[in-house]
Scaffold this motif. Structure first.
Motif, mmCIF file in Angstrom:
data_model
loop_
_atom_site.group_PDB
_atom_site.id
_atom_site.type_symbol
_atom_site.label_atom_id
_atom_site.label_comp_id
_atom_site.label_asym_id
_atom_site.label_seq_id
_atom_site.Cartn_x
_atom_site.Cartn_y
_atom_site.Cartn_z
ATOM 1 N N PHE A 46 4.607 -7.393 1.068
ATOM 2 C CA PHE A 46 5.251 -6.542 -0.007
ATOM 3 C C PHE A 46 4.490 -5.083 -0.516
ATOM 4 O O PHE A 46 5.287 -3.901 -0.313
ATOM 5 C CB PHE A 46 5.772 -7.352 -1.130
ATOM 6 N N ALA A 47 3.364 -5.203 -0.623
ATOM 7 C CA ALA A 47 2.508 -4.138 -1.065
ATOM 8 C C ALA A 47 2.411 -3.152 -0.104
ATOM 9 O O ALA A 47 2.527 -1.769 -0.364
ATOM 10 C CB ALA A 47 1.097 -4.725 -1.646
ATOM 11 N N VAL A 48 2.168 -3.402 1.318
ATOM 12 C CA VAL A 48 1.905 -2.692 2.323
ATOM 13 C C VAL A 48 3.323 -1.929 2.760
ATOM 14 O O VAL A 48 3.199 -0.940 2.989
ATOM 15 C CB VAL A 48 1.250 -3.365 3.403
ATOM 16 N N PHE A 49 4.195 -2.861 2.984
ATOM 17 C CA PHE A 49 5.553 -2.370 3.579
ATOM 18 C C PHE A 49 6.627 -1.847 2.652
ATOM 19 O O PHE A 49 7.589 -1.238 3.032
ATOM 20 C CB PHE A 49 6.132 -3.420 4.703
ATOM 21 N N LEU A 50 6.392 -1.985 1.547
ATOM 22 C CA LEU A 50 7.414 -1.717 0.364
ATOM 23 C C LEU A 50 6.776 -0.931 -0.802
ATOM 24 O O LEU A 50 7.202 0.037 -1.307
ATOM 25 C CB LEU A 50 8.386 -2.838 -0.243
ATOM 26 N N GLY A 51 5.873 -1.486 -1.469
ATOM 27 C CA GLY A 51 5.373 -0.838 -2.601
ATOM 28 C C GLY A 51 4.562 0.183 -2.508
ATOM 29 O O GLY A 51 4.654 1.467 -3.123
ATOM 30 N N MET A 52 3.668 0.375 -1.411
ATOM 31 C CA MET A 52 2.954 1.776 -0.982
ATOM 32 C C MET A 52 4.111 2.673 -0.569
ATOM 33 O O MET A 52 3.775 4.127 -1.028
ATOM 34 C CB MET A 52 2.031 1.478 0.024
ATOM 35 N N PRO A 53 5.108 2.560 0.345
ATOM 36 C CA PRO A 53 5.985 3.764 0.552
ATOM 37 C C PRO A 53 6.513 4.268 -0.610
ATOM 38 O O PRO A 53 7.046 5.306 -0.654
ATOM 39 C CB PRO A 53 6.880 2.874 1.726
ATOM 40 N N LEU A 54 6.989 3.178 -1.147
ATOM 41 C CA LEU A 54 7.860 3.387 -2.664
ATOM 42 C C LEU A 54 6.949 4.328 -3.498
ATOM 43 O O LEU A 54 7.490 5.522 -4.208
ATOM 44 C CB LEU A 54 8.358 2.217 -3.341
ATOM 45 N N LEU A 55 5.671 4.143 -3.806
ATOM 46 C CA LEU A 55 4.899 4.952 -4.449
ATOM 47 C C LEU A 55 4.663 6.400 -3.909
ATOM 48 O O LEU A 55 4.547 7.271 -4.650
ATOM 49 C CB LEU A 55 3.289 4.316 -4.712
ATOM 50 N N GLN A 56 4.518 6.472 -2.593
ATOM 51 C CA GLN A 56 4.303 7.683 -1.764
ATOM 52 C C GLN A 56 5.682 8.356 -1.926
ATOM 53 O O GLN A 56 5.672 9.643 -2.275
ATOM 54 C CB GLN A 56 4.232 7.283 -0.453
ATOM 55 N N THR A 57 6.809 7.846 -2.010
ATOM 56 C CA THR A 57 8.076 8.625 -2.270
ATOM 57 C C THR A 57 8.169 9.166 -3.527
ATOM 58 O O THR A 57 8.691 10.256 -3.647
ATOM 59 C CB THR A 57 9.408 7.658 -2.037
ATOM 60 N N VAL A 58 7.512 8.466 -4.549
ATOM 61 C CA VAL A 58 7.585 8.867 -6.039
ATOM 62 C C VAL A 58 6.536 10.069 -5.832
ATOM 63 O O VAL A 58 7.029 11.053 -6.663
ATOM 64 C CB VAL A 58 7.113 7.728 -6.912
ATOM 65 N N TRP A 59 5.514 10.131 -5.417
ATOM 66 C CA TRP A 59 4.648 11.131 -5.451
ATOM 67 C C TRP A 59 5.072 12.429 -4.619
ATOM 68 O O TRP A 59 5.150 13.419 -5.256
ATOM 69 C CB TRP A 59 3.324 10.769 -4.640
ATOM 70 N N TYR A 60 5.873 12.138 -3.660
ATOM 71 C CA TYR A 60 6.418 13.259 -2.874
ATOM 72 C C TYR A 60 7.699 13.967 -3.777
ATOM 73 O O TYR A 60 7.785 14.964 -3.482
ATOM 74 C CB TYR A 60 7.245 12.868 -1.586
ATOM 75 N N SER A 61 8.242 13.265 -4.717
ATOM 76 C CA SER A 61 9.237 13.934 -5.359
ATOM 77 C C SER A 61 8.692 14.752 -6.419
ATOM 78 O O SER A 61 9.450 15.720 -7.119
ATOM 79 C CB SER A 61 10.003 12.505 -6.180
ATOM 80 N N ALA A 289 14.677 15.133 -1.569
ATOM 81 C CA ALA A 289 15.055 14.150 -0.875
ATOM 82 C C ALA A 289 14.534 12.927 -1.624
ATOM 83 O O ALA A 289 15.113 11.811 -1.919
ATOM 84 C CB ALA A 289 14.980 14.213 0.620
ATOM 85 N N SER A 290 13.170 13.103 -1.871
ATOM 86 C CA SER A 290 12.388 11.914 -2.438
ATOM 87 C C SER A 290 13.134 11.619 -3.699
ATOM 88 O O SER A 290 13.074 10.433 -4.347
ATOM 89 C CB SER A 290 10.938 12.289 -2.386
ATOM 90 N N ALA A 291 13.190 12.631 -4.387
ATOM 91 C CA ALA A 291 13.791 12.556 -5.932
ATOM 92 C C ALA A 291 15.069 11.878 -5.945
ATOM 93 O O ALA A 291 15.485 11.028 -6.785
ATOM 94 C CB ALA A 291 13.947 13.989 -6.571
ATOM 95 N N ILE A 292 16.054 12.303 -4.936
ATOM 96 C CA ILE A 292 17.198 11.396 -5.052
ATOM 97 C C ILE A 292 17.051 9.913 -4.567
ATOM 98 O O ILE A 292 17.685 9.142 -5.004
ATOM 99 C CB ILE A 292 18.172 11.997 -3.955
ATOM 100 N N ALA A 293 15.993 9.928 -3.732
ATOM 101 C CA ALA A 293 16.012 8.263 -3.568
ATOM 102 C C ALA A 293 15.599 7.451 -4.456
ATOM 103 O O ALA A 293 15.858 6.455 -4.610
ATOM 104 C CB ALA A 293 14.999 8.174 -2.156
ATOM 105 N N VAL A 294 14.522 8.068 -5.289
ATOM 106 C CA VAL A 294 13.799 7.508 -6.446
ATOM 107 C C VAL A 294 14.975 7.183 -7.352
ATOM 108 O O VAL A 294 14.904 6.057 -7.915
ATOM 109 C CB VAL A 294 12.811 8.215 -7.096
ATOM 110 N N THR A 295 15.749 8.156 -7.620
ATOM 111 C CA THR A 295 16.853 7.973 -8.702
ATOM 112 C C THR A 295 17.974 6.821 -8.100
ATOM 113 O O THR A 295 18.217 6.301 -9.221
ATOM 114 C CB THR A 295 17.550 9.515 -8.868
ATOM 115 N N LEU A 296 18.176 6.994 -7.062
ATOM 116 C CA LEU A 296 19.031 5.986 -6.358
ATOM 117 C C LEU A 296 18.557 4.403 -6.744
ATOM 118 O O LEU A 296 19.384 3.624 -7.202
ATOM 119 C CB LEU A 296 19.466 6.144 -5.109
ATOM 120 N N THR A 297 17.401 4.475 -6.598
ATOM 121 C CA THR A 297 16.741 3.031 -6.795
ATOM 122 C C THR A 297 16.639 2.948 -7.995
ATOM 123 O O THR A 297 16.865 1.496 -8.273
ATOM 124 C CB THR A 297 14.981 3.201 -6.138
#
Length: 317
Positions: A46-61, A289-297
């Motif tokens: 979970f941490a490698v394939f979901l948690g880290m990409p999610l945190l990376q998306t938040v950082w990009y936003s 795009a990252s901000a939209i994805a984070v908001t949708l989540t």
């Protein structure tokens, strides 16, 4: 008299009811840690394939970046853009419309079918009926979308049927019309969701004691009285599950829109997931795009949490 009394380490304690409860021992605590080891592999995945990409998306936003060059700090600008850009707001509004077609309509139709089918548990061909309704769930989304493109086409099945009954003036390119494109996609979601909801509700009906149905029928209860008195309260938990699954499916819709309309005509069928994809890979606005994805989540999490509060409370006994 206060009955509870804690004794020395590793010994028993007297509970208020007089029963003796064992205090946690060193061996018990060791077994608890072993339990965490069992879930460790799943947590790592979970941490490698979901948690880290999610945190990376938040950082990009929080950056303005085209995906290749140097990024510049944007702070909360990408998030303020979400509430000020009409095209983004419109995409979230379209998701609200799709929730009606993907969730509310399938749940209502499936409840009506459940009320009818629960009165006829020995109906011949019931298994085949369930299989046919659930079949869309196991078909690839691209295949579903391609099939409905043909059905909605100017010479497709719907327009041929309308011409056959003398309604040629109503025919149109359903996915190319500004007024009908979004409802047309929504009806595909309705078609997909009815089978899932019906299977969930019928599985709930199967857990109800048959004597309850016999009792109300002996009292002369009709179809709807039996449904509201017995069936509906018993499958309330299943309804919550169906609402959660279908609402999430509506909010994260992407493949159906991408294959059928690509957000068109104009922006009539854009949804947040498609808007995020379009900005990330077509207009090179990775931060937006990252901000939209984070908001949708966040929206999905909040709605899921709100729907889960409808779940019936477990009996404490």
């Amino acid at each position: 008299m206060v009955a509870s009394a804690a004794l020395v380490d590793g010994a028993a304690a007297v509970a208020p009811g007089g029963s003796v409860a064992s205090a946690p021992t060193r061996g018990t605590r060791r077994r608890d840690w072993k339990g965490y080891l069992y879930v460790l592999p799943a947590f790592v995945v979970f941490a490698v394939f979901l948690g880290m990409p999610l945190l990376q998306t938040v950082w990009y936003s929080f950056w303005n970046w085209n995906g290749f060059g140097t990024a510049t700090w944007a702070g909360l600008d990408n998030y303020t853009e979400i509430v000020s850009d009409p095209s983004i707001l419109r995409s979230f509004g379209h998701s609200g419309v799709l929730i009606v077609f993907y969730s509310f309509v399938p749940v209502a139709v499936a409840l009506m079918l459940t009320a009818i089918l629960s009165r006829s548990p020995r109906l011949r061909g019931l298994g085949l009926f369930r299989t046919l309704l659930f079949l869309p769930q196991v078909i690839a989304s691209v295949v579903v979308a391609t099939s409905w493109i043909a059905i909605y086409s100017p010479d497709g099945l719907i327009n041929q049927g309308l011409r056959a009954v003398g309604l040629e003036g109503v025919t149109r390119a359903w996915l190319g019309d500004f007024d009908t494109a979004l409802p047309a996609i929504g009806l595909v979601g309705t078609w997909l969701g009815i089978g899932l909801c019906l299977v969930l509700f019928l599985s709930g009906v199967a857990t109800i004691d048959g004597e309850l149905f016999e009792a109300v029928r002996l009292d002369g209860a009709g179809l709807w009285r039996e449904f509201f008195a017995i069936t509906l309260p018993a499958i309330r938990g299943h309804i919550v599950i169906a609402l959660t699954l279908t609402i999430v499916a509506a909010l994260k819709t992407f493949d159906l829109v991408y294959v059928t309309t690509r957000g068109g005509p104009g922006s009539a069928t854009t949804v947040p997931a498609f808007e995020a994809y379009n900005r990330a890979f077509n207009t090179r606005e990775v931060g937006s795009a990252s901000a939209i994805a984070v908001t949708l989540t966040v929206v999905i999490l909040l709605i899921t949490l709100a729907v889960s509060r409808l779940q019936p409370k477990e009996d404490p006994r």
